[in-house]
Design an enzyme around this catalytic site. Structure first.
Site, PDB file in Angstrom:
ATOM      1  N   PRO A   2       0.198  -4.835  -4.245  1.00 59.25           N
ATOM      2  CA  PRO A   2       0.469  -4.678  -5.676  1.00 59.25           C
ATOM      3  C   PRO A   2      -0.193  -3.426  -6.256  1.00 59.25           C
ATOM      4  O   PRO A   2      -1.346  -3.140  -5.976  1.00 59.25           O
ATOM      5  CB  PRO A   2      -0.089  -5.941  -6.311  1.00 59.25           C
ATOM      6  CG  PRO A   2      -0.936  -6.575  -5.281  1.00 59.25           C
ATOM      7  CD  PRO A   2      -0.557  -6.042  -3.950  1.00 59.25           C
ATOM      8  N   GLU A   3       0.561  -2.672  -7.026  1.00 59.64           N
ATOM      9  CA  GLU A   3       0.036  -1.488  -7.704  1.00 59.64           C
ATOM     10  C   GLU A   3       0.128  -1.721  -9.211  1.00 59.64           C
ATOM     11  O   GLU A   3       0.392  -2.846  -9.644  1.00 59.64           O
ATOM     12  CB  GLU A   3       0.814  -0.250  -7.245  1.00 59.64           C
ATOM     13  CG  GLU A   3       0.699  -0.066  -5.728  1.00 59.64           C
ATOM     14  CD  GLU A   3       1.433   1.153  -5.187  1.00 59.64           C
ATOM     15  OE1 GLU A   3       1.611   2.126  -5.940  1.00 59.64           O
ATOM     16  OE2 GLU A   3       1.821   1.126  -4.017  1.00 59.64           O
TER      17      GLU A   3
END
Ligand code: ZN
Length: 263
Positions: A2-3
Site C-alpha cells: 500500500p502506498e
C-alpha cells in the site's frame, strides 16, 4: 504494498468507524515492529489521520497510535485468523483486526509527534499533495543526492507516500530513467508534477489492488487496470511503442521504457 492512495483510502474508511471510540482491550502477537501497543488500552481515538504511508491516530492523553501496513498489512473488523497480529477491542463491541502475513507492518503507540522509534516517519518528506511539496526544494534535493532517482524517492525523504508503484508511474510520465543520477531542475519540476498527477488519479480510483491489499470493507481499489508502467514489462510503451523493460534497482523490481525515459 500500500502506498499513499491506498493508505488514504483506508484512512477515509476508518475515520468514521474509529473516531471517538474507546479501546477496551488490546491483544498483540509478539512483534519486533510493535512498540508499546499496551498503551492503547483505555485510550480514546480522537481521529484517524495520515502522513505518507503512515496512519496516525491521535489519542487522548497526548499519545498517538501509528500504523504502517508494510507489505501485506490489512485492517478489518471481524474474525481473527492465524495471520492476525493485533486485535483492538472497541467500546461498541467491535474488534479491529490488524492482519499481516509477512509481518513488515508497524504498530506503535508514542507520545504525539515523538518518532524516535520510527526513523522513516521522523525523517519523512512533505506530503505530495500539499503546498509543502515545493518544486524548487524538490529539485535541490534531487540535485544533492548521489542515489539514483527511484531508490531516492523510495526513501520518503524528498516526498512522502511514493512507493514502488507510483515511483514507476511518475518516472514514466516525466520521461526520466529510474536509474538516472542527473535530474536537473527542468526534469525535477516535471517529476514533481507527475508525482502529483499519478497520486491524484489513484486517489480518485481508491488505490491500486494487488494480492495483499484490500480496503477495509473488503472491496478492492480500481486503479490496477490504469497502470502504465508498473508491472507492465513487455507491453509496448503507450508513448513510443518500445516494449517496456524490467530491471532490479535498489533491490526493487522496476519497469521503464528504455527509449523515452532518459538518463
Ligand atoms: Zn517509450
Amino acid at each position: 504494498m500500500p502506498e499513499l492512495p491506498e493508505v488514504e483510502s483506508v484512512r477515509r474508511q476508518l475515520q468514521p468507524e474509529l473516531r471517538g471510540r474507546r479501546v477496551v482491550k488490546v491483544w498483540t502477537d509478539v512483534q519486533r515492529r510493535f512498540h508499546h501497543p499496551e498503551l492503547l488500552d483505555g485510550r480514546t481515538i480522537l481521529e484517524v489521520g495520515r502522513r505518507g504511508k503512515f496512519l496516525i491516530a491521535p489519542l487522548d492523553g497526548g499519545l498517538e497510535l501509528v500504523l504502517h501496513l508494510g507489505m501485506t498489512g490489512v485492517l478489518h473488523f471481524g474474525a481473527a485468523d492465524a495471520w492476525s497480529r493485533a486485535r483492538i477491542g472497541l467500546d461498541d463491541g467491535r474488534e479491529l483486526v490488524f492482519r499481516d502475513a509477512r509481518r513488515f507492518g508497524t504498530l506503535a503507540v508514542v507520545e504525539a509527534g515523538v518518532y524516535d522509534a520510527l526513523p522513516t516517519l521522523a525523517h519523512l518528506g512533505p506530503e505530495p499533495l500539499s503546498d509543502e511539496f515545493d518544486p524548487l526544494r524538490f529539485a535541490v534535493a534531487l540535485a544533492a543526492t548521489r542515489s539514483p532517482v527511484k531508490p531516492y524517492l523510495l526513501t520518503q525523504r524528498a516526498v512522502a507516500g511514493v512507493g514502488n508503484i507510483y515511483a514507476d508511474e511518475a518516472l514514466w510520465l516525466a520521461r526520466i530513467h529510474p536509474a538516472s543520477r542527473r535530474v536537473g531542475r527542468r526534469r525535477a519540476y516535471a517529476l514533481h508534477d507527475a508525482i502529483r498527477q499519478v497520486l491524484r488519479q489513484a486517489l480518485e480510483r481508491e488505490g491500486t489492488t494487488f494480492r495483499d491489499f484490500r480496503m477495509l470493507n473488503g472491496e478492492s481499489g480500481r486503479n490496477a487496470t490504469f497502470l502504465i508502467a508498473y508491472g507492465q514489462a513487455g507491453r509496448p510503451c503507450p508513448r513510443c511503442g518500445t516494449p517496456l523493460r524490467k530491471m532490479v534497482l535498489g533491490g526493487r523490481g522496476t519497469t521503464f521504457c528504455p527509449t523515452c525515459q532518459r538518463r
